[in-house]
Write a protein that holds these residues in place. Sequence first.
Motif, mmCIF file in Angstrom:
data_model
loop_
_atom_site.group_PDB
_atom_site.id
_atom_site.type_symbol
_atom_site.label_atom_id
_atom_site.label_comp_id
_atom_site.label_asym_id
_atom_site.label_seq_id
_atom_site.Cartn_x
_atom_site.Cartn_y
_atom_site.Cartn_z
ATOM 1 N N THR A 1 0.843 -1.203 0.000
ATOM 2 C CA THR A 1 0.000 0.000 0.000
ATOM 3 C C THR A 1 0.879 1.254 0.000
ATOM 4 O OG1 THR A 1 -1.695 -1.209 1.225
ATOM 5 C CG2 THR A 1 -1.866 1.198 1.233
ATOM 6 N N VAL B 1 2.404 1.889 -3.439
ATOM 7 C CA VAL B 1 1.458 2.488 -4.383
ATOM 8 C C VAL B 1 1.278 3.971 -4.052
ATOM 9 C CG1 VAL B 1 -0.931 2.477 -5.213
ATOM 10 C CG2 VAL B 1 0.286 0.310 -4.891
ATOM 11 N N ALA B 2 1.171 4.283 -2.757
ATOM 12 C CA ALA B 2 1.047 5.686 -2.346
ATOM 13 C C ALA B 2 2.287 6.475 -2.751
ATOM 14 C CB ALA B 2 0.822 5.774 -0.838
ATOM 15 N N PHE C 1 2.498 7.796 -6.308
ATOM 16 C CA PHE C 1 1.761 9.013 -6.650
ATOM 17 C C PHE C 1 2.581 10.267 -6.348
ATOM 18 C CE2 PHE C 1 -1.923 6.163 -6.323
ATOM 19 C CZ PHE C 1 -2.610 6.530 -7.473
ATOM 20 N N GLN C 2 3.616 10.100 -5.521
ATOM 21 C CA GLN C 2 4.369 11.275 -5.081
ATOM 22 C C GLN C 2 5.766 11.359 -5.649
ATOM 23 O OE1 GLN C 2 3.715 12.253 -0.734
ATOM 24 N NE2 GLN C 2 2.711 10.269 -0.845
#
Lengths: 201, 201
Positions: free
Chosen positions: A111, A114-115, A118-119
């Motif tokens: 998780t 994946v987060a 995005f950054q």
Amino acid sequence: MDTTAVQPSSRPGGRTARTRAAVRDATLAELATQGYAGLSVEAVAARSGVHKTTVYRRWGGVDGLVVDALALADEDGWTPPDTGSFERDLRELVREVVATFADPGEAAAPTAFVAAAFQSPRAAAALHEFFAERHRRSAAVVTRAVTRGEVPEGTDAAAVVKAAVAPVYHRVLIAGEAATREMADQSAAVVAHGARAGLYA
Amino acid sequence: MDTTAVQPSSRPGGRTARTRAAVRDATLAELATQGYAGLSVEAVAARSGVHKTTVYRRWGGVDGLVVDALALADEDGWTPPDTGSFERDLRELVREVVATFADPGEAAAPTAFVAAAFQSPRAAAALHEFFAERHRRSAAVVTRAVTRGEVPEGTDAAAVVKAAVAPVYHRVLIAGEAATREMADQSAAVVAHGARAGLYA
């Protein structure tokens, strides 16, 4: 940073490999508890017992830590299920993903990856390469089914694998719902049914 | 913050509604360009022309801005395709998602919402409610198909809809691949085939 820095030369099992594994474990633990936004070289150094200046020199920074943790995950020797039946292989494959996300301890790292994607473009590139490699290995489930005559020649193996696991990722990471073994089996059954009918050829 | 703050009382089309729409548009634009991590009340105030103290008073902070932008998206009157054919409805539905992510301008806001959900429990709750509402509305595609006798009674409408769109979200937001119209049509065909066979009942 120098991209070669994330691939320290090492004797397998030697001190460099142990350092790398310790830093990887600390990175995963920090990602799981702090998320990408809270990841710091200082915390990874403290948790791993590796000196901060060593972490900076070898990994460059938080992006390098994430990229290397994913590279190590890629080297785990994972292979897809091989039960002798196409639908059973697919079912086991999807169930593995459900089991990962059903266990909070196991779910935290993927998780967080994946987060992080995005950054950070570098984390995104590493994560996408990780998934591409997983999908390449999983394709064996389909190519074996073609050999056994269970699905037609020319079936797009990667499309089959991705379609089977997609509902799990979608529920857990996008729609915010729990994934269950029942939906894993349903997804595998539907995708296997479609593949047998030639819908992925 | 007071959760009532994100639901300003307003005459439809009145000054409060216009203010809310301006702040929502500014929030989407900031989310699209800066991401959740870069979202600030100051920037939204500057972009919308609404005074910073008003934004703080009504929305409380960045979480309130994200939650309200999603609440407004929920009020958009969107309904799913209604072509008279189950598979065509499903195909149009999945193509809509592909089209959204194929256009960088349109893709930016939903991508930023998903990213925000990883960083903010309030944004996550609002996003999950947004998707749940979309899935509830999309279920009409399946209930109409049941009425027409295209799929069996007792078919799980939400499971069908989520399975059809999942491969698009999975490719674009998780695996980092492009979604195409071909894969949209393939996903709709496979899920429709499975639904007709009773695999979602």
